[in-house]
Scaffold this active site. Structure first.
Site, PDB file in Angstrom:
ATOM      1  N   PHE A 177       5.289   4.410   1.884  1.00 38.62           N
ATOM      2  CA  PHE A 177       4.885   3.095   1.416  1.00 38.62           C
ATOM      3  C   PHE A 177       4.688   2.129   2.577  1.00 38.62           C
ATOM      4  O   PHE A 177       5.296   2.283   3.627  1.00 38.62           O
ATOM      5  CB  PHE A 177       5.947   2.520   0.486  1.00 38.62           C
ATOM      6  CG  PHE A 177       6.056   3.254  -0.807  1.00 38.62           C
ATOM      7  CD1 PHE A 177       5.061   3.128  -1.770  1.00 38.62           C
ATOM      8  CD2 PHE A 177       7.124   4.090  -1.064  1.00 38.62           C
ATOM      9  CE1 PHE A 177       5.151   3.809  -2.972  1.00 38.62           C
ATOM     10  CE2 PHE A 177       7.221   4.779  -2.262  1.00 38.62           C
ATOM     11  CZ  PHE A 177       6.231   4.643  -3.215  1.00 38.62           C
ATOM     12  N   VAL A 178       3.853   1.130   2.325  1.00 36.79           N
ATOM     13  CA  VAL A 178       3.705   0.057   3.300  1.00 36.79           C
ATOM     14  C   VAL A 178       4.176  -1.229   2.633  1.00 36.79           C
ATOM     15  O   VAL A 178       3.798  -1.515   1.493  1.00 36.79           O
ATOM     16  CB  VAL A 178       2.239  -0.101   3.751  1.00 36.79           C
ATOM     17  CG1 VAL A 178       2.127  -1.174   4.816  1.00 36.79           C
ATOM     18  CG2 VAL A 178       1.695   1.220   4.259  1.00 36.79           C
TER      19      VAL A 178
ATOM     20  N   GLY B 280       0.830  -1.191   0.000  1.00 39.90           N
ATOM     21  CA  GLY B 280       0.000   0.000   0.000  1.00 39.90           C
ATOM     22  C   GLY B 280       0.858   1.231   0.000  1.00 39.90           C
ATOM     23  O   GLY B 280       2.067   1.174   0.203  1.00 39.90           O
ATOM     24  N   ARG B 281       0.235   2.355  -0.274  1.00 41.43           N
ATOM     25  CA  ARG B 281       0.966   3.606  -0.188  1.00 41.43           C
ATOM     26  C   ARG B 281       0.003   4.706   0.218  1.00 41.43           C
ATOM     27  O   ARG B 281      -1.190   4.632  -0.043  1.00 41.43           O
ATOM     28  CB  ARG B 281       1.654   3.931  -1.510  1.00 41.43           C
ATOM     29  CG  ARG B 281       0.717   4.028  -2.697  1.00 41.43           C
ATOM     30  CD  ARG B 281       1.471   4.413  -3.943  1.00 41.43           C
ATOM     31  NE  ARG B 281       2.333   3.348  -4.439  1.00 41.43           N
ATOM     32  CZ  ARG B 281       3.141   3.497  -5.485  1.00 41.43           C
ATOM     33  NH1 ARG B 281       3.208   4.645  -6.099  1.00 41.43           N
ATOM     34  NH2 ARG B 281       3.875   2.490  -5.906  1.00 41.43           N
ATOM     35  N   GLY B 282       0.543   5.689   0.910  1.00 38.03           N
ATOM     36  CA  GLY B 282      -0.290   6.808   1.326  1.00 38.03           C
ATOM     37  C   GLY B 282       0.567   8.043   1.410  1.00 38.03           C
ATOM     38  O   GLY B 282       1.709   8.042   0.960  1.00 38.03           O
ATOM     39  N   SER B 283       0.018   9.089   2.002  1.00 36.34           N
ATOM     40  CA  SER B 283       0.771  10.334   2.078  1.00 36.34           C
ATOM     41  C   SER B 283       1.986  10.165   2.979  1.00 36.34           C
ATOM     42  O   SER B 283       2.990  10.830   2.825  1.00 36.34           O
ATOM     43  CB  SER B 283      -0.113  11.444   2.604  1.00 36.34           C
ATOM     44  OG  SER B 283      -0.641  11.061   3.851  1.00 36.34           O
TER      45      SER B 283
ATOM     46  N   ASP C 196      -9.471   9.931   9.041  1.00 40.70           N
ATOM     47  CA  ASP C 196      -9.537   9.345   7.705  1.00 40.70           C
ATOM     48  C   ASP C 196     -10.229   7.983   7.777  1.00 40.70           C
ATOM     49  O   ASP C 196      -9.720   6.992   7.281  1.00 40.70           O
ATOM     50  CB  ASP C 196      -8.125   9.222   7.131  1.00 40.70           C
ATOM     51  CG  ASP C 196      -8.131   9.092   5.613  1.00 40.70           C
ATOM     52  OD1 ASP C 196      -9.196   9.369   4.999  1.00 40.70           O
ATOM     53  OD2 ASP C 196      -7.105   8.701   5.040  1.00 40.70           O
TER      54      ASP C 196
ATOM     55  N   LYS D 191       5.765   0.256   7.619  1.00 39.94           N
ATOM     56  CA  LYS D 191       5.356   1.529   7.038  1.00 39.94           C
ATOM     57  C   LYS D 191       6.598   2.407   6.999  1.00 39.94           C
ATOM     58  O   LYS D 191       7.199   2.694   8.027  1.00 39.94           O
ATOM     59  CB  LYS D 191       4.317   2.150   7.967  1.00 39.94           C
ATOM     60  CG  LYS D 191       3.253   2.942   7.304  1.00 39.94           C
ATOM     61  CD  LYS D 191       2.191   3.220   8.349  1.00 39.94           C
ATOM     62  CE  LYS D 191       1.341   4.391   7.986  1.00 39.94           C
ATOM     63  NZ  LYS D 191       0.411   4.723   9.050  1.00 39.94           N
TER      64      LYS D 191
END
Ligand code: NAG
Ligand code: NAG
Ligand code: NAG
Ligand code: NAG
Ligand code: NAG
Ligand code: NAG
Ligand code: NAG
Ligand code: NAG
Ligand code: NAG
Ligand code: NAG
Length: 776
Positions: free
Chosen positions: A533-534, A527-530, A645, A548
């Site tokens: 990366f995970v 996964g990836r977010g602000s 979120d 993370k």
């Protein structure tokens, strides 16, 4: 294997710390040489050798807003890009000197014209091993910087201001003292009208017109580091590691005794040193102690008149602090966000008590060395202890310094004493054992938060166990005592999550996490977010975890103390409906958080992306468990933790198909807006319920209206909630529980925030629905 080394190697370190004193040679300060240095005076500026592998120089001046009228004529941000690569730096007044990385020749420059070499032409072709800039002169030891074959004799030149605000230079007569012309030196420093040097054969000698004021004569000791102020000199004794000072006695009052140092820097009216045990900074002279960084280790420091800057040991970033507070309480100098070289490149082995910096910890693929040549290494002294509030979690190796870990993450007796945490008294019964375990686990999360933690963990839990059944069951399932909730007419395929919540965070080594993620390779990315990366990772023992990894932007916007504060909170967050933190790693600028791995992915993927569609039994339980996770964040913390979120992609499913809340935004917590924020979590959870109920995405252009709330809410209000129920999943015989779920969702997405129920209301309603069960 070496994830969590104990303090057992501690005594070895005490020995090593004594030994390392004999080997340390770099130092920073006015007139002494290091990877970071400062020039004195109104137009003073700092420069440091960067960690690009090219030994490029980065420089920073005063903030324009802080500029005084006399420096107004100077460019506020001089272009320093013309400065060639350097092996070492040393600052004078209004200028800086260095030894060129490629040829060992001297190069001096001012902030006005960084591209112009201020070394007299007659000396520009001479190679030097050591350089020391003073107020208006420079002395340098002949020899090649990267070789052992030094000549050892000293050349000096003067740098003076010409009429029109430019600097010029000439070979010095003032400093060409007969008494030193035949001596070979190991190191030199320069001040205002004097230079001093450590002689090869042993002893210290000073020369120049102002040298007699220092009172240095007949000194036979050797010094591992020297630093000079305008009219003072301090050195670190090779034998004792202690500081000895001469000169301006007002300034030197209170210089440390009985404490060992590895580096020194001097300002106009203060000295600072790096302690050898914990690499923390201590200062003496005229300065404000509350401005000196606490609990932060440094690899190198340098001072201008009233500011000291250092390279932090844990992330190689620059940090500056003022000696006296300005009106804005900020240092005059704001350093750039650059990774800097932790030391000077040198040939040969590092010796006992030191470690060779391993560039692989920087995780820069193209970087094989921080030095221009691969045969050079950067040797730094190993720390032997940690600052207050930290414990030694990993010993020094040949290629890595010891690692200090925040006491908030202390887990057991090995660090409890060092962290000043109380050991539990003798246990009287199983119950007390249990309660104490809780107090220790949670209480040790943060020493400072001990009381809060006790009131949070201990009291509520003690009373909960006497309260009504529902709560009690939740409590038990969360500390690893599996107890299924009423299972009478439950959907047997969907057992509740009974995975025990783990203890507190471990400290991981970067190398270990790199191995576990195949070097942070894309195929390990889940996964990836602000934040970054995970990655899915498999630890050496075979345990699956999620790692993370903060991206550069995140690291830039949070300093390591924010990160520690975030860790302290994350460490206290323990719940069976939360993706719990297992550990972390913050080596060399990296910020890695290690979480429980959630093998069944996100709720989003099950509802919308073709992963096995969940049956109604699962869906109701996931709704309830997710609600409990958010309720926990809202209810158990003061101030409450707002998720900010809440969405189906942040609800993960563990190996038992239990729902876990992930990705809460701690750093953005802002007390003022808490009320509204809690209610917006509720609103977003309402959307999650609608997605669970309808199988529809929160926003979907294939529908009119595309917003799930605008689409579903009118139907719910008209008692037509049955129309939104997902038809791709076999309906239960009795749809009543689903209609109740729709009603709850309807309340949660009410327009007026104060009309929405709390997460606790929602959690208990959902609990009743689940308890009553479904008839399939
Ligand atoms: C204490 O914790 C550390 C780190 O988790 C571990 O390596 C060590 O074995 C533990 N020591 C004891 C006595 O449990
Ligand atoms: C320096 O200036 C920058 C931008 O003008 C500002 O963000 C920063 O806070 C200033 N630093 C200090 C120490 O005043
Ligand atoms: C050394 O570097 C300087 C500055 O980058 C350059 O001008 C000079 O030509 C180089 N000398 C050699 C011998 O490579
Ligand atoms: C003033 O500066 C220029 C270079 O900018 C130099 O050529 C000139 O000699 C300087 N004048 C004096 C009086 O130093
Ligand atoms: C010697 O020190 C005095 C101040 O004490 C200073 O004015 C003078 O310039 C210094 N001499 C040199 C050669 O720097
Ligand atoms: C200083 O160093 C020299 C050479 O390494 C050595 O011979 C001498 O004994 C040392 N002096 C002291 C006081 O340790
Ligand atoms: C030292 O700095 C602190 C923090 O900026 C400030 O509050 C305090 O007044 C300063 N003390 C002195 C004596 O200037
Ligand atoms: C700090 O103190 C010195 C002398 O007391 C003064 O000249 C200087 O301006 C002060 N610096 C700041 C930033 O207040
Ligand atoms: C290590 O540092 C702590 C304070 O941070 C201190 O209490 C302790 O005595 C030190 N241990 C040693 C062996 O110096
Ligand atoms: C640097 O660390 C890596 C592991 O992260 C290791 O494989 C490598 O051998 C180390 N480099 C040296 C010079 O030991």
């Amino acid at each position: 294997m070496q994830t969590h080394q104990t303090i057992s190697g501690f005594s070895q370190f005490l020995l090593l710390s004594l030994l390392l004193l004999l080997f340390f040679k770099t130092a920073s300060g006015f007139g002494s040489m290091g990877p970071i240095s400062a020039s004195f005076g109104e137009s003073g500026f700092f420069c440091a050798i960067d960690a690009s592998g090219k030994q490029d120089v980065v420089c920073w001046g005063k903030n324009s807003s802080e500029s005084t009228p006399s420096s107004a004529s100077l460019p506020t941000s001089p272009s320093f890009s013309d400065i060639p690569a350097m092996a070492a730096l040393s600052g004078g007044e209004g200028f800086l000197c260095g030894i060129l990385a490629n040829t060992s020749q001297a190069y001096c420059w001012s902030s006005i014209a960084p591209g112009i070499d201020l070394v007299p032409p007659t000396l520009r072709t001479t190679a030097y091993a050591h350089i020391a800039a003073g107020k208006s002169h420079v002395c340098a030891i002949r020899g090649s910087y990267y070789s052992d074959h030094d000549l050892g004799t000293v050349d000096c030149w003067e740098i003076y201001e010409t009429g029109n605000n430019t600097l010029s230079s000439k070979q010095s007569t003032l400093f060409s003292d007969q008494s030193i012309s035949n001596l070979a030196f190991k190191k030199v420093v320069s001040g205002e009208g004097f230079s001093c040097g450590g002689i090869r054969e042993g002893g210290l000698i000073c020369w120049g017109p102002n040298s007699s004021n220092l009172g240095v004569s007949g000194v036979v000791d050797n010094f591992t580091a020297l630093a000079s102020g305008k009219a003072s000199l301090c050195g670190i004794s090779e034998v004792t590691g202690e500081v000895q000072c001469w000169g301006d006695s007002d300034l030197l009052a209170g210089h440390p005794i009985d404490t060992q140092y590895v580096a020194l820097a001097s300002g106009a009216r203060h000295f600072c040193g790096i302690r050898d045990d914990n690499h923390g900074v201590e200062c003496w002279g005229i300065f404000n102690s509350s401005l000196v960084p606490k609990g932060q280790g440094f690899v190198a420091i340098a001072s201008s008149d009233f500011t000291t800057c250092g390279i932090r040991e844990d992330d190689l970033l620059l940090e500056c602090w003022a000696a006296n507070a300005t009106s804005s309480q900020k240092p005059e100098y704001d350093p750039p966000l650059e990774l800097c070289s932790p030391g000077l490149c040198s040939p040969g082995f590092c010796g006992v008590g030191k470690f060779a910096f391993n560039v692989s910890v920087l995780n820069e693929v193209d970087l094989t060395s921080l030095c221009v040549r691969n045969d050079l290494t950067i040797c730094s002294p190993c720390g032997s202890n940690c600052s207050e509030g930290y414990f030694l979690s990993s010993s020094c190796t040949q290629h890595a310094d010891r690692v200090c870990t925040a006491c908030s993450l202390c887990q057991n007796s090995t660090c409890r004493d060092i962290c000043g945490l109380q050991a539990p008294p003798e246990m009287k019964s199983k119950l007390w054992h249990h309660i104490w375990r809780l107090v220790i686990i949670f209480g040790s999360c943060a020493l400072g938060f001990l009381l809060i933690s006790i009131s949070w963990c201990f009291l509520p839990r003690l009373t909960t166990s006497r309260k009504e059944e529902g709560t009690k069951k939740q409590f038990k399932s969360c500390i690893g005592k599996p107890e299924l909730e009423a299972d009478n007419n439950e959907d047997s395929e969907a057992p509740l999550s009974v995975v025990p919540c783990p203890g507190v965070a471990q400290v991981f080594r970067l190398s270990e996490l790199k191995d576990a993620t195949n070097g942070f390779k894309e195929f390990n990315e889940v996964g990836r977010g602000s934040y970054g990366f995970v990655y899915k990772a498999v630890l050496a023992e075979g345990q699956q975890v999620a790692v993370k990894r903060a991206n550069a932007a995140t690291i830039i916007h949070t300093n390591s103390r924010d990160f520690e504060m975030e860790l302290e909170v994350l460490c206290k967050i323990r719940h069976c409906n939360i993706v719990n933190l297992l550990g972390y790693c913050s080596e060399m600028g990296e910020r890695l958080l290690v979480y429980e791995y959630m093998p069944h992915g996100t709720l989003y993927d099950h509802l919308h992306s073709g992963l096995s569609p969940l049956n109604w039994g699962f869906r109701l339980k996931i709704a309830m468990q997710a609600a409990k996770g958010i309720e926990y964040l809202h209810k158990e913390f003061v101030p409450p933790i707002v998720h900010r979120d809440v969405k189906t992609s942040n609800i993960l499913l563990d190996s038992e198909w239990g729902a876990r809340i992930a990705d809460f935004g701690l750093l953005t917590s802002n007390d003022k807006d808490l009320g509204g924020d809690l209610e917006s979590d509720v609103y977003n959870f309402g959307i999650v319920l609608l997605e669970i109920l309808s199988g529809r995405k929160a926003y979907d252009r294939d529908y009119t209206p595309p917003s799930i709330v605008e689409w579903a809410l009118p139907l719910i209000k008209q008692n037509k909630a049955a129309a939104i129920i997902d038809r791709y999943v076999t309906l239960p015989r009795n749809v009543e529980p689903l209609l109740k779920l729709a009603d709850i969702a309807g309340l949660a997405v009410k327009e007026k925030p104060n009309e929405r129920p709390t997460m606790s209301d929602i959690a208990s309603w959902l609990e009743h629905i689940v308890k009553d069960g479904l008839t399939l």
